[in-house]
Enzyme design. Structure first.
Site, PDB file in Angstrom:
ATOM      1  N   ASN A   1     -11.772  -3.619   3.875  1.00 32.78           N
ATOM      2  CA  ASN A   1     -10.380  -3.865   4.238  1.00 32.78           C
ATOM      3  C   ASN A   1     -10.105  -5.322   4.616  1.00 32.78           C
ATOM      4  OD1 ASN A   1      -9.758  -1.304   3.553  1.00 32.78           O
ATOM      5  ND2 ASN A   1      -9.341  -0.552   5.609  1.00 32.78           N
TER       6      ASN A   1
ATOM      7  N   HIS B   1      -7.780  -0.182  19.191  1.00 29.84           N
ATOM      8  CA  HIS B   1      -7.486   1.098  18.526  1.00 29.84           C
ATOM      9  C   HIS B   1      -8.820   1.708  18.088  1.00 29.84           C
ATOM     10  CE1 HIS B   1      -5.352   4.092  16.311  1.00 29.84           C
ATOM     11  NE2 HIS B   1      -5.643   3.612  15.126  1.00 29.84           N
TER      12      HIS B   1
ATOM     13  N   GLY C   1       0.871  -1.182   0.000  1.00 36.59           N
ATOM     14  CA  GLY C   1       0.000   0.000   0.000  1.00 36.59           C
ATOM     15  C   GLY C   1       0.901   1.222   0.000  1.00 36.59           C
TER      16      GLY C   1
ATOM     17  N   VAL D   1      -1.180  -2.055   9.685  1.00 32.29           N
ATOM     18  CA  VAL D   1      -1.575  -0.671   9.971  1.00 32.29           C
ATOM     19  C   VAL D   1      -3.013  -0.414   9.508  1.00 32.29           C
ATOM     20  CG1 VAL D   1      -0.920   1.768   9.685  1.00 32.29           C
ATOM     21  CG2 VAL D   1       0.845   0.019   9.601  1.00 32.29           C
TER      22      VAL D   1
ATOM     23  N   VAL E   1      -0.077   6.630   4.174  1.00 35.76           N
ATOM     24  CA  VAL E   1       0.652   6.036   5.303  1.00 35.76           C
ATOM     25  C   VAL E   1       1.848   5.235   4.775  1.00 35.76           C
ATOM     26  CG1 VAL E   1       0.534   4.495   7.302  1.00 35.76           C
ATOM     27  CG2 VAL E   1      -1.441   5.906   6.720  1.00 35.76           C
TER      28      VAL E   1
ATOM     29  N   ARG F   1       0.027  10.598  20.571  1.00 32.11           N
ATOM     30  CA  ARG F   1      -1.000  11.653  20.638  1.00 32.11           C
ATOM     31  C   ARG F   1      -1.225  12.073  22.096  1.00 32.11           C
ATOM     32  NH1 ARG F   1      -4.712   8.839  16.011  1.00 32.11           N
ATOM     33  NH2 ARG F   1      -3.893  10.064  14.284  1.00 32.11           N
TER      34      ARG F   1
HETATM   35  N1  APR Z   1      -2.751  -4.412  -2.449  1.00 31.01           N
HETATM   36  C1  APR Z   1      -1.881  -3.392  -2.302  1.00 31.01           C
HETATM   37  N2  APR Z   1      -2.279  -2.128  -2.115  1.00 31.01           N
HETATM   38  C2  APR Z   1      -3.605  -1.885  -2.087  1.00 31.01           C
HETATM   39  C3  APR Z   1      -4.568  -2.911  -2.233  1.00 31.01           C
HETATM   40  C4  APR Z   1      -4.081  -4.226  -2.423  1.00 31.01           C
HETATM   41  N3  APR Z   1      -4.907  -5.272  -2.566  1.00 31.01           N
HETATM   42  N4  APR Z   1      -5.794  -2.356  -2.164  1.00 31.01           N
HETATM   43  C5  APR Z   1      -5.622  -1.034  -1.972  1.00 31.01           C
HETATM   44  N5  APR Z   1      -4.303  -0.740  -1.928  1.00 31.01           N
HETATM   45  C6  APR Z   1      -3.639   0.552  -1.793  1.00 31.01           C
HETATM   46  C7  APR Z   1      -4.387   1.682  -2.517  1.00 31.01           C
HETATM   47  O1  APR Z   1      -4.192   1.610  -3.926  1.00 31.01           O
HETATM   48  C8  APR Z   1      -3.753   2.901  -1.873  1.00 31.01           C
HETATM   49  O2  APR Z   1      -2.622   3.362  -2.598  1.00 31.01           O
HETATM   50  O3  APR Z   1      -3.604   0.989  -0.450  1.00 31.01           O
HETATM   51  C9  APR Z   1      -3.303   2.389  -0.491  1.00 31.01           C
HETATM   52  C10 APR Z   1      -4.027   3.088   0.648  1.00 31.01           C
HETATM   53  O4  APR Z   1      -3.590   4.393   0.672  1.00 31.01           O
HETATM   54  P1  APR Z   1      -4.521   5.637   1.078  1.00 31.01           P
HETATM   55  O5  APR Z   1      -5.827   5.530   0.385  1.00 31.01           O
HETATM   56  O6  APR Z   1      -3.702   6.866   0.921  1.00 31.01           O
HETATM   57  O7  APR Z   1      -4.835   5.366   2.624  1.00 31.01           O
HETATM   58  P2  APR Z   1      -3.859   5.667   3.866  1.00 31.01           P
HETATM   59  O8  APR Z   1      -4.170   6.986   4.417  1.00 31.01           O
HETATM   60  O9  APR Z   1      -2.456   5.330   3.499  1.00 31.01           O
HETATM   61  O10 APR Z   1      -4.408   4.597   4.911  1.00 31.01           O
HETATM   62  C11 APR Z   1      -4.209   3.205   4.687  1.00 31.01           C
HETATM   63  O11 APR Z   1      -3.963   2.735   7.030  1.00 31.01           O
HETATM   64  O12 APR Z   1      -4.206   4.095   8.902  1.00 31.01           O
HETATM   65  C12 APR Z   1      -4.809   3.137   8.080  1.00 31.01           C
HETATM   66  O13 APR Z   1      -7.183   3.647   8.254  1.00 31.01           O
HETATM   67  C13 APR Z   1      -6.062   3.665   7.407  1.00 31.01           C
HETATM   68  O14 APR Z   1      -6.859   1.556   6.607  1.00 31.01           O
HETATM   69  C14 APR Z   1      -6.196   2.735   6.241  1.00 31.01           C
HETATM   70  C15 APR Z   1      -4.735   2.423   5.882  1.00 31.01           C
END
Ligand code: APR
Length: 314
Positions: A98, A178, A10, A121, A14, A154
């Site tokens: 998720n 959490h 991902g 995460v 994050v 925090r």
């Molecule tokens: N495999 C790999 N990456 C994936 C998949 C998958 N099957 N499905 C989604 N993603 C990627 C998305 O393409 C995206 O780039 O996960 C990434 C998530 O990034 P953001 O949408 O920016 O979310 P972010 O703020 O990073 O949060 C991610 O962490 O803190 C937690 O609640 C939050 O569940 C969330 C996660």
């Protein structure tokens, strides 16, 4: 000495920020992976970050990919894949989407990095960590969740803001899931070694505890387009460092508790010794009656979430 390999699944807010902190601290070579639908994105972010390395002088490889073959043999895998919260959503609202994403990622990680320590995460955190344990079949000590380091950071930040003192002098500990039911422990919070209850009056402390519990929602309501990422990524990088450098840090993480705290086989936030083997020991802290009741309520909400997840993933 062999350089450590850290894969981050991902490459969103994050994930990419975690890659940044890990690379800047030279914790190891970093691989950023995302889905084929956004193929250029992880590659672009990895290249951009690598191009920053001559300026700040961090000397590690940073690779972007959509292919798990590039993550082969990772020492630590961080799972941030999934969707993030939008205003009005709770972490639990992310459960069904998720759980599917994290389940499929966990299956790939088990194949490509069978000896890794996995830090989850993705939210809802405690349930997602349980999902990764179920799918990978890894020993529980090698599957843990990032939440407590963020939540205590925090709590510490708000205490430092209230006292107008350095964040470096504020220590704190926190238990539970959490979510809004997390249990910041006043009895374990201190400032320069002085119990926090001697420095901040009870009513104000309760306001700080409430703000800590809703710390994630506060950021979501300000950002409007997604959820927090600097502090979650910093917390994750600290956990990666503890594992890669075998630091045996004492930090709160989502750990699999069976007999510990009488939880009975669920992930909840508890203090652990974190080192190269993952969760090397769970520390049991004494709670007063009020803290114990709040902890049990928090564990109950984690159990309910895991039960809902089981219905969704069967
Ligand atoms: N495999 C790999 N990456 C994936 C998949 C998958 N099957 N499905 C989604 N993603 C990627 C998305 O393409 C995206 O780039 O996960 C990434 C998530 O990034 P953001 O949408 O920016 O979310 P972010 O703020 O990073 O949060 C991610 O962490 O803190 C937690 O609640 C939050 O569940 C969330 C996660």
């Amino acid at each position: 000495m062999k350089r450590a390999k850290i894969s981050i699944i991902g490459a969103g807010n994050v994930g990419a920020t975690t890659a940044h902190w890990c690379a800047a601290a030279e914790l190891g070579d970093v691989v950023l992976l995302d889905i084929p639908q956004v193929e250029g994105m992880p590659k672009g972010k990895a290249l951009d970050l690598f191009e920053a390395s001559p300026i700040f002088g961090f000397d590690v490889k940073i690779t972007g990919t959509t292919d798990y073959a590039d993550t082969q043999g990772s020492d630590v895998v961080v799972i941030t894949a999934g969707i993030a919260r939008k205003p009005g959503m709770s972490r639990d609202d992310l459960l069904s989407t998720n759980a599917k994403i994290v389940g499929s990622v966990a299956a790939e990680v088990a194949k490509s990095s069978p000896d890794s320590v996995i830090i989850v995460v993705s939210n809802p955190l405690d349930a997602m960590t349980q999902r990764v344990l179920q799918v990978t079949g890894f020993p529980a000590r090698r599957v843990l969740g990032q939440a407590g380091v963020l939540d205590t950071a925090r709590f510490r930040a708000f205490i430092a803001m209230e006292l107008n003192c350095s964040v470096e002098d504020v220590q704190a500990m926190l238990l539970g899931g959490h979510g809004d039911t997390m249990v910041p422990l006043v009895s374990c919070a201190s400032v320069g070694g002085i119990p926090v209850s001697q420095l901040i009056e009870e009513e104000k402390l309760q306001t700080i505890i409430e703000r800590t519990r809703k710390g994630g929602a506060e950021i979501v309501s300000l950002l409007k387009t997604g959820s927090a990422f600097y502090a979650p990524a910093a917390a994750t990088a600290q956990m990666v460092e503890a594992i890669i450098r075998d630091k045996k840090r004492i930090v709160p993480v989502a750990a699999f508790c069976d007999s510990e705290y009488g939880v009975g086989g669920y992930y909840v936030g508890v203090p652990v010794v974190l080192g190269s083997k993952g969760v090397e020991r769970i520390l049991e802290v004494q709670m007063n009656d009020e803290e114990r009741a709040a902890f049990e309520k928090s564990v109950l909400s984690v159990k309910e979430l895991v039960t809902s997840m089981a219905a969704l993933t069967e």
